[in-house]
Motif scaffolding. Structure first.
Motif, PDB file in Angstrom:
ATOM      1  N   PHE A 146     -54.573 -31.042  -0.965  1.00 51.27           N
ATOM      2  CA  PHE A 146     -55.881 -31.221  -0.338  1.00 51.27           C
ATOM      3  C   PHE A 146     -56.039 -30.266   0.845  1.00 51.27           C
ATOM      4  O   PHE A 146     -55.195 -30.239   1.746  1.00 51.27           O
ATOM      5  N   PHE A 147     -57.137 -29.490   0.811  1.00 53.39           N
ATOM      6  CA  PHE A 147     -57.429 -28.508   1.847  1.00 53.39           C
ATOM      7  C   PHE A 147     -58.874 -28.676   2.299  1.00 53.39           C
ATOM      8  O   PHE A 147     -59.744 -29.063   1.523  1.00 53.39           O
ATOM      9  N   GLY A 148     -59.147 -28.349   3.564  1.00 58.31           N
ATOM     10  CA  GLY A 148     -60.481 -28.489   4.101  1.00 58.31           C
ATOM     11  C   GLY A 148     -61.373 -27.302   3.778  1.00 58.31           C
ATOM     12  O   GLY A 148     -60.919 -26.158   3.739  1.00 58.31           O
ATOM     13  N   GLU A 149     -62.657 -27.579   3.572  1.00 58.01           N
ATOM     14  CA  GLU A 149     -63.618 -26.510   3.303  1.00 58.01           C
ATOM     15  C   GLU A 149     -63.965 -25.713   4.561  1.00 58.01           C
ATOM     16  O   GLU A 149     -64.563 -24.641   4.454  1.00 58.01           O
ATOM     17  N   LYS A 150     -63.601 -26.188   5.737  1.00 61.18           N
ATOM     18  CA  LYS A 150     -63.879 -25.426   6.955  1.00 61.18           C
ATOM     19  C   LYS A 150     -63.243 -24.043   6.860  1.00 61.18           C
ATOM     20  O   LYS A 150     -63.838 -23.042   7.256  1.00 61.18           O
ATOM     21  N   ASP A 151     -62.018 -23.991   6.360  1.00 62.53           N
ATOM     22  CA  ASP A 151     -61.347 -22.710   6.122  1.00 62.53           C
ATOM     23  C   ASP A 151     -61.649 -22.288   4.687  1.00 62.53           C
ATOM     24  O   ASP A 151     -60.771 -22.314   3.810  1.00 62.53           O
ATOM     25  N   TRP A 152     -62.905 -21.897   4.462  1.00 60.88           N
ATOM     26  CA  TRP A 152     -63.380 -21.657   3.102  1.00 60.88           C
ATOM     27  C   TRP A 152     -62.620 -20.524   2.417  1.00 60.88           C
ATOM     28  O   TRP A 152     -62.241 -20.637   1.246  1.00 60.88           O
ATOM     29  N   GLN A 153     -62.400 -19.438   3.127  1.00 62.35           N
ATOM     30  CA  GLN A 153     -61.686 -18.310   2.518  1.00 62.35           C
ATOM     31  C   GLN A 153     -60.264 -18.720   2.155  1.00 62.35           C
ATOM     32  O   GLN A 153     -59.761 -18.386   1.070  1.00 62.35           O
ATOM     33  N   GLN A 154     -59.612 -19.449   3.030  1.00 59.88           N
ATOM     34  CA  GLN A 154     -58.265 -19.941   2.736  1.00 59.88           C
ATOM     35  C   GLN A 154     -58.263 -20.791   1.469  1.00 59.88           C
ATOM     36  O   GLN A 154     -57.380 -20.646   0.607  1.00 59.88           O
ATOM     37  N   LEU A 155     -59.243 -21.677   1.340  1.00 56.74           N
ATOM     38  CA  LEU A 155     -59.324 -22.547   0.164  1.00 56.74           C
ATOM     39  C   LEU A 155     -59.451 -21.737  -1.118  1.00 56.74           C
ATOM     40  O   LEU A 155     -58.772 -22.022  -2.118  1.00 56.74           O
ATOM     41  N   GLN A 156     -60.296 -20.708  -1.099  1.00 58.53           N
ATOM     42  CA  GLN A 156     -60.470 -19.883  -2.303  1.00 58.53           C
ATOM     43  C   GLN A 156     -59.206 -19.091  -2.624  1.00 58.53           C
ATOM     44  O   GLN A 156     -58.861 -18.886  -3.791  1.00 58.53           O
ATOM     45  N   ILE A 157     -58.507 -18.651  -1.592  1.00 57.02           N
ATOM     46  CA  ILE A 157     -57.261 -17.911  -1.809  1.00 57.02           C
ATOM     47  C   ILE A 157     -56.198 -18.829  -2.409  1.00 57.02           C
ATOM     48  O   ILE A 157     -55.473 -18.439  -3.341  1.00 57.02           O
ATOM     49  N   VAL A 158     -56.099 -20.054  -1.903  1.00 62.08           N
ATOM     50  CA  VAL A 158     -55.119 -20.993  -2.448  1.00 62.08           C
ATOM     51  C   VAL A 158     -55.449 -21.310  -3.905  1.00 62.08           C
ATOM     52  O   VAL A 158     -54.546 -21.378  -4.757  1.00 62.08           O
ATOM     53  N   ARG A 159     -56.719 -21.476  -4.221  1.00 70.86           N
ATOM     54  CA  ARG A 159     -57.092 -21.723  -5.618  1.00 70.86           C
ATOM     55  C   ARG A 159     -56.694 -20.546  -6.507  1.00 70.86           C
ATOM     56  O   ARG A 159     -56.198 -20.734  -7.617  1.00 70.86           O
ATOM     57  N   ARG A 160     -56.910 -19.328  -6.021  1.00 70.24           N
ATOM     58  CA  ARG A 160     -56.532 -18.138  -6.781  1.00 70.24           C
ATOM     59  C   ARG A 160     -55.016 -18.072  -6.960  1.00 70.24           C
ATOM     60  O   ARG A 160     -54.508 -17.760  -8.046  1.00 70.24           O
ATOM     61  N   LEU A 161     -54.291 -18.381  -5.893  1.00 70.24           N
ATOM     62  CA  LEU A 161     -52.831 -18.387  -5.934  1.00 70.24           C
ATOM     63  C   LEU A 161     -52.310 -19.355  -6.985  1.00 70.24           C
ATOM     64  O   LEU A 161     -51.465 -19.007  -7.821  1.00 70.24           O
TER      65      LEU A 161
END
Length: 279
Positions: A146-161
């Motif tokens: 579970f990750f917060g949407e506040k760090d939106w770029q981080q969330l997209q990078i983790v999904r890609r990873l």
């Protein structure tokens, strides 16, 4: 009662036992200094999972400035009390030597999506983040993260990873938690002076107004230029960026029909604030 675990092997034994019993396990990775934004992730995790691990590790690899790392707030006793009140099952709090033992020489990098916006202004930050997230997911062996949407770029990078490396974990994004005046919750907010704290909500307010204009079909270039000017007028010292991007790839938006996100990073009283809004 929340159990504190510091060794990866001990955590692995505990998770293996849970899984043998058919339990669904979730993990919430954090760097501590917990606030209600973090706790909202834990609450969401508890709705989806039978057991929840919260990790606290202040990751030196993702700080591009040594003074920023030194100033990062640390209070494990306070964090543990919050986790116990929210019924977290485990606090996993490894030391730096446990995560990066002698001889550690691996870096995990996600190209493209990590190179602009935050990546352009914080060199090495995302490589440090993806390296430690890969390690945390590997140590936790949880089926959900579970990750917060506040760090939106981080969330997209983790999904890609997770997609690229076929990691057996489901990444769930959770909505940004805000103060009543709209300021996104962040551990860095505590460093704002009273005057800066008074000005800070203007970031979200201006972004909301800009988002409304963009949704109404107004010219993006003019809307973004106006928003940048208004933020400086409100008292922000400077902006690293205020950009409209594709919500998933974070590339410049080519088709107005594509899912879009408005993302910003701005300096106020020596504190860097970030935020984002769906368009």
């Amino acid at each position: 009662m929340t159990q504190v675990v510091r060794a990866a092997a001990a955590l692995a034994d505990k998770v293996e036992g849970w899984k043998r019993s058919g339990m669904r396990v979730g993990v919430v990775p954090t760097m501590g200094a917990l606030h209600d934004g973090h706790l909202s992730l834990l609450r969401t995790a508890r709705r989806h999972c039978d057991r929840v691990i919260v990790t606290i590790f202040v990751n030196p690899l993702q700080f591009d400035r040594a003074d920023d790392l030194e100033k990062y707030p640390r209070d494990e006793a306070r964090d543990l009390a919050l986790l116990e009140a929210e019924r977290a099952d485990v606090l996993f709090a490894p030391g730096v030597g446990d995560v990066y033992p002698d001889g550690f020489s691996t870096r995990v990098s996600v190209a493209g999506i990590s190179e602009e916006l935050e990546g352009a202004f914080r060199p090495g930050h995302f490589d440090g983040m993806t390296t430690v997230v890969t390690k945390i997911l590997g140590m936790a062996q949880a089926g959900w993260a579970f990750f917060g949407e506040k760090d939106w770029q981080q969330l997209q990078i983790v999904r890609r990873l997770v997609t690229d490396l076929n990691l057996p974990v489901r990444v769930t994004g959770c909505p940004t938690v805000r103060e009543p005046d709209g300021l996104a919750l962040s551990s860095r907010n505590a460093r704002l002076t009273p005057e800066a704290r008074r000005i800070a909500p203007a970031l979200y307010q201006v972004m909301q107004q800009t988002a409304q204009g963009l949704r109404a079909g107004r010219d993006p270039v003019r809307e973004l230029d106006d928003a940048r000017s208004r933020l400086i007028e409100e008292g922000f010292a400077s902006l690293d960026y205020l950009e409209l991007r594709h919500a998933e790839t974070l590339r410049p938006l080519a088709d107005p029909a594509d899912p879009a996100r408005l993302l910003a990073a701005a300096w106020l009283g020596g504190v860097r604030l970030i935020d984002n809004i769906a368009i």
